[in-house]
Design an enzyme around this catalytic site. Structure first.
Site, PDB file in Angstrom:
ATOM      1  N   LYS A   1      38.762  27.898  91.032  1.00  0.00           N
ATOM      2  CA  LYS A   1      38.293  26.727  90.353  1.00  0.00           C
ATOM      3  C   LYS A   1      38.601  27.116  88.680  1.00  0.00           C
ATOM      4  O   LYS A   1      38.890  26.673  87.768  1.00  0.00           O
ATOM      5  CB  LYS A   1      37.057  26.366  90.558  1.00  0.00           C
TER       6      LYS A   1
ATOM      7  N   HIS B   1      25.803  21.159 103.132  1.00  0.00           N
ATOM      8  CA  HIS B   1      25.017  20.726 101.928  1.00  0.00           C
ATOM      9  C   HIS B   1      23.548  20.229 102.209  1.00  0.00           C
ATOM     10  O   HIS B   1      23.442  19.760 103.358  1.00  0.00           O
ATOM     11  CB  HIS B   1      25.570  19.725 100.883  1.00  0.00           C
TER      12      HIS B   1
ATOM     13  N   LEU C   1      44.566  13.302 102.813  1.00  0.00           N
ATOM     14  CA  LEU C   1      43.563  13.008 103.881  1.00  0.00           C
ATOM     15  C   LEU C   1      43.201  14.401 104.972  1.00  0.00           C
ATOM     16  O   LEU C   1      42.673  14.281 105.912  1.00  0.00           O
ATOM     17  CB  LEU C   1      43.952  11.782 104.821  1.00  0.00           C
TER      18      LEU C   1
ATOM     19  N   ARG D   1      20.809  33.039 102.559  1.00  0.00           N
ATOM     20  CA  ARG D   1      22.227  33.047 102.945  1.00  0.00           C
ATOM     21  C   ARG D   1      22.819  33.609 101.860  1.00  0.00           C
ATOM     22  O   ARG D   1      22.534  33.503 100.505  1.00  0.00           O
ATOM     23  CB  ARG D   1      22.510  31.357 102.673  1.00  0.00           C
TER      24      ARG D   1
ATOM     25  N   TYR E   1      35.787  30.205  96.164  1.00  0.00           N
ATOM     26  CA  TYR E   1      36.002  28.876  95.743  1.00  0.00           C
ATOM     27  C   TYR E   1      35.804  29.029  94.030  1.00  0.00           C
ATOM     28  O   TYR E   1      36.688  28.516  93.307  1.00  0.00           O
ATOM     29  CB  TYR E   1      34.925  27.963  96.346  1.00  0.00           C
TER      30      TYR E   1
ATOM     31  N   GLY F   1      39.742  14.272 103.139  1.00  0.00           N
ATOM     32  CA  GLY F   1      39.311  12.623 102.528  1.00  0.00           C
ATOM     33  C   GLY F   1      39.287  11.929 103.779  1.00  0.00           C
ATOM     34  O   GLY F   1      39.855  12.170 104.830  1.00  0.00           O
TER      35      GLY F   1
HETATM   36  N1  UFG Z   1      20.033  25.399 101.611  1.00  0.00           N
HETATM   37  C1  UFG Z   1      19.132  25.618 102.734  1.00  0.00           C
HETATM   38  N2  UFG Z   1      19.273  25.210 103.944  1.00  0.00           N
HETATM   39  C2  UFG Z   1      20.435  24.701 104.228  1.00  0.00           C
HETATM   40  C3  UFG Z   1      21.505  24.192 103.329  1.00  0.00           C
HETATM   41  C4  UFG Z   1      21.214  24.641 102.239  1.00  0.00           C
HETATM   42  O1  UFG Z   1      18.024  26.287 102.527  1.00  0.00           O
HETATM   43  O2  UFG Z   1      20.507  24.185 105.487  1.00  0.00           O
HETATM   44  C5  UFG Z   1      19.770  25.684 100.484  1.00  0.00           C
HETATM   45  C6  UFG Z   1      20.613  26.586  99.904  1.00  0.00           C
HETATM   46  O3  UFG Z   1      20.412  28.209 100.156  1.00  0.00           O
HETATM   47  C7  UFG Z   1      20.498  26.253  98.202  1.00  0.00           C
HETATM   48  C8  UFG Z   1      20.430  25.002  98.262  1.00  0.00           C
HETATM   49  O4  UFG Z   1      19.833  24.697  99.422  1.00  0.00           O
HETATM   50  O5  UFG Z   1      19.647  27.087  97.714  1.00  0.00           O
HETATM   51  C9  UFG Z   1      21.524  23.942  98.151  1.00  0.00           C
HETATM   52  O6  UFG Z   1      22.501  24.382  98.959  1.00  0.00           O
HETATM   53  P1  UFG Z   1      23.979  23.723  99.033  1.00  0.00           P
HETATM   54  O7  UFG Z   1      24.553  24.402 100.038  1.00  0.00           O
HETATM   55  O8  UFG Z   1      23.616  22.141  99.131  1.00  0.00           O
HETATM   56  O9  UFG Z   1      24.528  23.727  97.613  1.00  0.00           O
HETATM   57  P2  UFG Z   1      24.969  25.256  96.889  1.00  0.00           P
HETATM   58  O10 UFG Z   1      23.887  25.195  95.635  1.00  0.00           O
HETATM   59  O11 UFG Z   1      24.801  26.201  97.708  1.00  0.00           O
HETATM   60  O12 UFG Z   1      26.375  24.882  96.127  1.00  0.00           O
HETATM   61  C10 UFG Z   1      26.519  23.989  95.042  1.00  0.00           C
HETATM   62  C11 UFG Z   1      27.843  23.169  95.378  1.00  0.00           C
HETATM   63  C12 UFG Z   1      28.934  24.079  95.424  1.00  0.00           C
HETATM   64  C13 UFG Z   1      29.092  24.984  94.204  1.00  0.00           C
HETATM   65  C14 UFG Z   1      27.827  25.918  94.243  1.00  0.00           C
HETATM   66  C15 UFG Z   1      27.713  26.910  92.884  1.00  0.00           C
HETATM   67  O13 UFG Z   1      27.882  22.439  96.347  1.00  0.00           O
HETATM   68  O14 UFG Z   1      30.148  23.498  95.243  1.00  0.00           O
HETATM   69  O15 UFG Z   1      26.695  24.833  93.992  1.00  0.00           O
HETATM   70  O16 UFG Z   1      26.760  27.935  93.337  1.00  0.00           O
HETATM   71  F1  UFG Z   1      29.976  26.118  94.547  1.00  0.00           F
END
Ligand code: UFG
Length: 330
Positions: A146, A190, A33, A283, A142, A36
Site C-alpha cells: 500500500k 477482523h 469478484l 498474534r 500488505y 467482492g
Molecule cells: N483480535 C483478537 N482476536 C481476534 C481478532 C483480533 O484479539 O480473534 C485483536 C487483534 O489482536 C487486534 C484487534 O483485535 O489487536 C483488532 O484486530 P483486527 O484483525 O480486527 O484488525 P487489525 O488492527 O489487526 O488490522 C487493522 C486493519 C488492517 C491494517 C491494520 C494495521 O484491518 O487492514 O489494522 O495494523 F493493516
C-alpha cells in the site's frame, strides 16, 4: 460527477458506492469478484467484471465509459496474515494492478484518483496519535504494497500531472445503516465480525490475542471507524481533487482507542449475549496501540465522522450479521 470505483463490490468499496449514489453521482464499478460480492453491487451502478491487471479490459472500460471525472481505487488484497504467507500475490495484485491502471489512466487523460490506503503503512507507531508525516515503516507485506502504491501515485503524478488523495484507514468496521450490505470476508480475521459469530452460534468463544500489552487492561487498543464515515471521506476527497487541490494523504479514524476487552464488552451489551472470551498468546505483528490523528482530514476535507459511538458501530454490524449470518451466501 461520473466516478469509476475499482473494487466497488468489496466491503468499503460497496459502502462508498451506496453513498455516491445517494449523493446523486453517476457510478461505474469494476471488480474481479475475487473477494467482492455480486450482491454488493449497487443496482443503479454500471458494472464491469474484470481485473485491473488486464490492460485491454481496463482500457475498454475507459473507452466505453467516456468522461469519467475521477477514479476511486479499492481493488487490492488486504489480509495482513495472508500477505506474510504469500507476499508475491500482494505484489502482483496490489502493485502490478496499480501499475497497469495508471498506464491506462495516463493514456486516457484521467488525472484524479482517490486511494484506499491503511494505517499499516506506519508499522509500529513512533507516537500516538499517529500523524500523516510520521515515519512509515510497514511490518507486513500488505502495508508495504500500500505504501509503494502511494509512491507510485506520487511519481506518476510528477511525470504526468495526475493528482491523488490517499486515505489511510484505521480499523474499518460496522455496516450500512439499512443492513443491506456489510462485511463479508473469507476467511474472516477482523475482531468485530469474529466476536459476533459467538452470539450467532458459529463460534464457541472469541480469542483475545494477548493481555500483556502496555495498555490500560493489557489488550490491544485500536481506533474503530465506521465504514460509512470512511465512504463519506472518499466523496470529500473526490471533491477536493475536482476543486483543483494538490495531492495529499489523510488519516481516517475517530481518534479514540478501545481495547479488545472494551469491544467485547460493548458487543455483549448490543447483542444481549454473554459472549465467551478466552485469553490466547499475542498474534505476531500486532502493535499495542493504533490511534489516528484525523485533524488534517477534518480541517482540509471538512470530514466529520457521524457514527463515532462504538455501541452504534457494533449495532450496525450486528444488524447486518444477524440478518446475513452467512454473509452474501444464501
Ligand atoms: N483480535 C483478537 N482476536 C481476534 C481478532 C483480533 O484479539 O480473534 C485483536 C487483534 O489482536 C487486534 C484487534 O483485535 O489487536 C483488532 O484486530 P483486527 O484483525 O480486527 O484488525 P487489525 O488492527 O489487526 O488490522 C487493522 C486493519 C488492517 C491494517 C491494520 C494495521 O484491518 O487492514 O489494522 O495494523 F493493516
Amino acid at each position: 460527477m461520473k466516478i469509476l470505483v475499482l473494487g466497488g463490490a468489496g466491503y468499503i468499496g460497496s459502502h462508498t458506492v451506496y453513498e455516491l449514489i445517494d449523493a446523486g453521482e453517476n457510478v461505474v464499478i469494476v471488480d474481479n469478484l475475487e473477494t467482492g460480492h455480486i450482491e454488493a453491487v449497487h443496482p443503479k451502478a454500471a458494472f464491469y467484471q474484470g481485473d485491473i491487471r488486464d490492460r485491454s479490459f481496463i482500457d475498454s472500460v475507459f473507452d466505453k465509459e467516456a468522461d469519467i471525472d475521477a477514479v476511486i481505487h479499492f481493488a487490492a488484497n488486504s489480509l495482513v496474515g495472508e500477505s506474510m504467507v504469500n507476499p508475491l500475490k500482494y505484489y502482483d495484485n496490489n502493485l502490478c494492478g496499480t501499475k497497469v491502471l495508471l498506464e491506462s489512466m495516463v493514456a486516457h487523460n484521467i488525472d484524479k484518483i482517490v486511494f484506499s490506503s491503511t494505517a499499516a503503512t506506519y508499522g509500529e507507531p513512533e507516537r500516538i496519535p499517529i500523524m500523516e508525516d510520521d515515519c512509515t515503516a510497514p511490518t507486513n507485506t500488505y502495508g508495504e504494497t500500500k505504501l509503494s502504491m502511494e509512491k507510485m501515485f506520487k511519481w506518476t503524478g510528477k511525470a504526468h500531472g495526475l493528482r491523488f488523495v490517499s486515505l489511510r484507514y484505521f480499523n474499518a468496521c460496522g455496516a450500512h445503516i439499512s443492513g443491506q450490505i456489510g462485511e463479508a470476508h473469507k476467511p474472516e480475521t477482523h475482531l468485530i465480525p469474529l466476536i459476533l459469530q459467538v452470539p450467532l452460534g458459529q463460534r464457541d468463544h472469541i480469542s483475545i490475542f494477548g493481555n500483556d500489552y502496555p495498555t490500560k487492561d493489557g489488550t490491544c487498543v485500536r481506533d474503530y471507524i465506521h465504514v460509512t464515515d470512511l465512504a463519506q471521506a472518499h466523496i470529500l476527497a473526490v471533491k477536493y481533487l475536482m476543486e483543483g487541490n494538490e495531492s495529499n494523504i489523510f488519516n481516517l479514524g475517530n481518534g479514540i482507542g478501545f481495547t479488545v476487552n472494551e469491544v467485547i464488552e460493548t458487543a455483549r451489551k448490543v447483542t444481549g449475549d454473554p459472549i465467551k472470551a478466552e485469553m490466547e498468546d499475542r498474534r505476531a505483528g500486532d502493535p499495542a496501540q493504533l490511534i489516528a490523528s484525523s485533524d488534517k482530514a477534518r480541517s482540509i476535507l471538512g470530514w466529520k465522522p457521524q457514527h463515532a459511538d462504538l455501541e452504534e458501530i457494533i449495532a450496525t454490524a450486528w444488524k447486518w450479521h444477524s440478518t446475513h449470518p452467512n454473509g452474501y451466501a444464501k
